[in-house]
Scaffold this active site. Structure first.
Site, PDB file in Angstrom:
ATOM      1  N   ASN A   1       0.875  -1.172   0.000  1.00  0.00           N
ATOM      2  CA  ASN A   1       0.000   0.000   0.000  1.00  0.00           C
ATOM      3  C   ASN A   1       0.912   1.222   0.000  1.00  0.00           C
ATOM      4  O   ASN A   1       1.518   1.551   1.017  1.00  0.00           O
ATOM      5  CB  ASN A   1      -0.895  -0.026   1.246  1.00  0.00           C
ATOM      6  CG  ASN A   1      -1.734   1.230   1.373  1.00  0.00           C
ATOM      7  OD1 ASN A   1      -1.772   2.071   0.463  1.00  0.00           O
ATOM      8  ND2 ASN A   1      -2.412   1.376   2.513  1.00  0.00           N
TER       9      ASN A   1
ATOM     10  N   HIS B   1      -9.582   1.182   5.133  1.00  0.00           N
ATOM     11  CA  HIS B   1      -8.274   1.347   5.770  1.00  0.00           C
ATOM     12  C   HIS B   1      -8.427   2.291   6.963  1.00  0.00           C
ATOM     13  O   HIS B   1      -9.207   3.250   6.914  1.00  0.00           O
ATOM     14  CB  HIS B   1      -7.260   1.902   4.764  1.00  0.00           C
ATOM     15  CG  HIS B   1      -5.866   1.839   5.284  1.00  0.00           C
ATOM     16  ND1 HIS B   1      -5.375   2.758   6.181  1.00  0.00           N
ATOM     17  CD2 HIS B   1      -4.868   0.943   5.071  1.00  0.00           C
ATOM     18  CE1 HIS B   1      -4.126   2.426   6.495  1.00  0.00           C
ATOM     19  NE2 HIS B   1      -3.791   1.339   5.831  1.00  0.00           N
TER      20      HIS B   1
ATOM     21  N   GLY C   1       2.620   2.142  10.751  1.00  0.00           N
ATOM     22  CA  GLY C   1       3.579   3.240  10.613  1.00  0.00           C
ATOM     23  C   GLY C   1       4.315   3.582  11.891  1.00  0.00           C
ATOM     24  O   GLY C   1       4.983   4.611  11.974  1.00  0.00           O
TER      25      GLY C   1
ATOM     26  N   LYS D   1       0.137   4.246  -0.240  1.00  0.00           N
ATOM     27  CA  LYS D   1      -0.484   5.432   0.375  1.00  0.00           C
ATOM     28  C   LYS D   1      -0.247   6.654  -0.524  1.00  0.00           C
ATOM     29  O   LYS D   1      -0.117   6.496  -1.738  1.00  0.00           O
ATOM     30  CB  LYS D   1       0.011   5.610   1.817  1.00  0.00           C
ATOM     31  CG  LYS D   1      -0.156   4.301   2.630  1.00  0.00           C
ATOM     32  CD  LYS D   1       0.024   4.456   4.099  1.00  0.00           C
ATOM     33  CE  LYS D   1      -0.166   3.087   4.778  1.00  0.00           C
ATOM     34  NZ  LYS D   1      -0.074   3.145   6.224  1.00  0.00           N
TER      35      LYS D   1
ATOM     36  N   GLU E   1      -5.315  -5.034  10.494  1.00  0.00           N
ATOM     37  CA  GLU E   1      -4.276  -4.018  10.688  1.00  0.00           C
ATOM     38  C   GLU E   1      -4.525  -3.308  12.014  1.00  0.00           C
ATOM     39  O   GLU E   1      -5.338  -2.372  12.075  1.00  0.00           O
ATOM     40  CB  GLU E   1      -4.316  -2.987   9.550  1.00  0.00           C
ATOM     41  CG  GLU E   1      -4.054  -3.565   8.178  1.00  0.00           C
ATOM     42  CD  GLU E   1      -3.467  -2.509   7.226  1.00  0.00           C
ATOM     43  OE1 GLU E   1      -2.369  -2.748   6.717  1.00  0.00           O
ATOM     44  OE2 GLU E   1      -4.085  -1.459   7.032  1.00  0.00           O
TER      45      GLU E   1
ATOM     46  N   GLU F   1      -6.726   4.667   7.992  1.00  0.00           N
ATOM     47  CA  GLU F   1      -6.509   6.090   7.686  1.00  0.00           C
ATOM     48  C   GLU F   1      -7.757   6.700   7.055  1.00  0.00           C
ATOM     49  O   GLU F   1      -8.068   7.878   7.272  1.00  0.00           O
ATOM     50  CB  GLU F   1      -5.268   6.240   6.786  1.00  0.00           C
ATOM     51  CG  GLU F   1      -3.994   6.010   7.595  1.00  0.00           C
ATOM     52  CD  GLU F   1      -2.847   5.358   6.830  1.00  0.00           C
ATOM     53  OE1 GLU F   1      -2.846   5.394   5.588  1.00  0.00           O
ATOM     54  OE2 GLU F   1      -1.950   4.806   7.495  1.00  0.00           O
TER      55      GLU F   1
ATOM     56  N   SER G   1       3.534  -2.267  10.239  1.00  0.00           N
ATOM     57  CA  SER G   1       4.986  -2.354  10.437  1.00  0.00           C
ATOM     58  C   SER G   1       5.550  -3.726  10.066  1.00  0.00           C
ATOM     59  O   SER G   1       6.475  -4.203  10.723  1.00  0.00           O
ATOM     60  CB  SER G   1       5.366  -1.965  11.868  1.00  0.00           C
ATOM     61  OG  SER G   1       5.014  -0.613  12.097  1.00  0.00           O
TER      62      SER G   1
END
Ligand code: 13P
Length: 248
Positions: free
Chosen positions: A9, A94, A172, A11, A166, A96, A211
């Site tokens: 991904n 996701h 991250g 992003k 996730e 985010e 991660s």
């Protein structure tokens, strides 16, 4: 027997030029028998990368998909549009998107259905925040996110979908879930699906994201219910991404 799946991904990273060189560098590390490797790229780069990957085992995915078919939905990209660029997968929900852009369980379920209707495989992302984990709510949170999609799409839809677990606290942050922490949740997700359809549950690919790097991928991917990875940061470096892929 479930096949493993490795997805990057990207992003909101890169330029038109760097996206093509990253894509080319990944392709250079693959041979023609490779499969089940996907990059989810910014929508504006899909056209370039469709051309670049046309004779390659590397597949394309989108990072989101509209919850409507077509019409006055400024800024959205429909599943039909993604299909035109040979997008085989689309991430939905996701964290985010859920955190910064207000994607709700309901709109995520709609996005999931829109993707599937056009033959784009939805990758449903679910996971708890750190506070939720510390309050012992991990399973509740994940079940609620999953149930919302099952309620709308029906369990049969998961014959043609992927789930990505996730944990938000691992995205991250450099703080990966341990192999056992991830396995525990993956197993619970599979069991939840199995309550409604054991065959679909057995065949369902459940990816881990958060991660994942070249040095921790092997352990995670060896767990019985972890069928692959959804990789952010490490997918922006061709060699790291390939190393994860080759650690299957
Ligand atoms: P990182 O691998 O950078 O933690 O990101 C994971 C992710 O969000 C993939 O969708």
């Amino acid at each position: 027997m479930r096949q493993s799946l490795i997805m990057g991904n990207w992003k909101m990273n890169g330029t038109r030029e760097s996206s093509q060189s990253l894509c080319a560098a990944i392709m250079a590390g693959l041979n023609e028998n490779d499969k089940n490797i996907v990059i989810c790229v910014p929508a504006v780069y899909l056209a370039d990368l469709q051309t670049l990957t046309s004779n390659s085992p590397l597949a394309l995915g989108a990072q989101n998909v509209a919850n409507q078919e077509a019409g006055a939905y400024t800024g959205e990209v429909s599943a039909t549009m993604l299909k035109e660029f040979n997008c085989q997968y689309a991430l939905v929900g996701h964290s985010e998107r859920r955190t910064y852009y207000g994607d709700t369980d309901e709109s995520v379920a709609e996005r999931f259905c829109q993707a599937q209707k056009q033959g784009v495989i939805p990758v449903l992302c679910i996971g708890e925040t750190l506070a939720e984990r510390e309050n012992g709510e991990t399973f509740n949170v994940v079940n609620t996110q999953l149930d919302a999609v099952i309620a709308k799409a029906g369990i049969g839809a998961f014959a043609n979908a992927v789930i990505a677990y996730e944990p938000v606290w691992a995205i991250g942050t450099g703080r990966t879930a341990t192999d056992e922490q991830a396995q525990e949740v993956h197993k619970a997700i599979r069991e939840r699906v199995a309550l409604q359809d054991p065959v679909i549950a057995e065949n369902l690919q459940i990816l881990y994201g958060g991660s994942m790097k070249a040095d921790n991928a092997k352990g995670l991917l060896a767990m019985p219910d972890i069928d692959g990875g959804l990789i952010g940061g490490a997918s922006l470096d061709a060699q790291s991404f390939l190393k994860i892929y080759h650690s299957i």
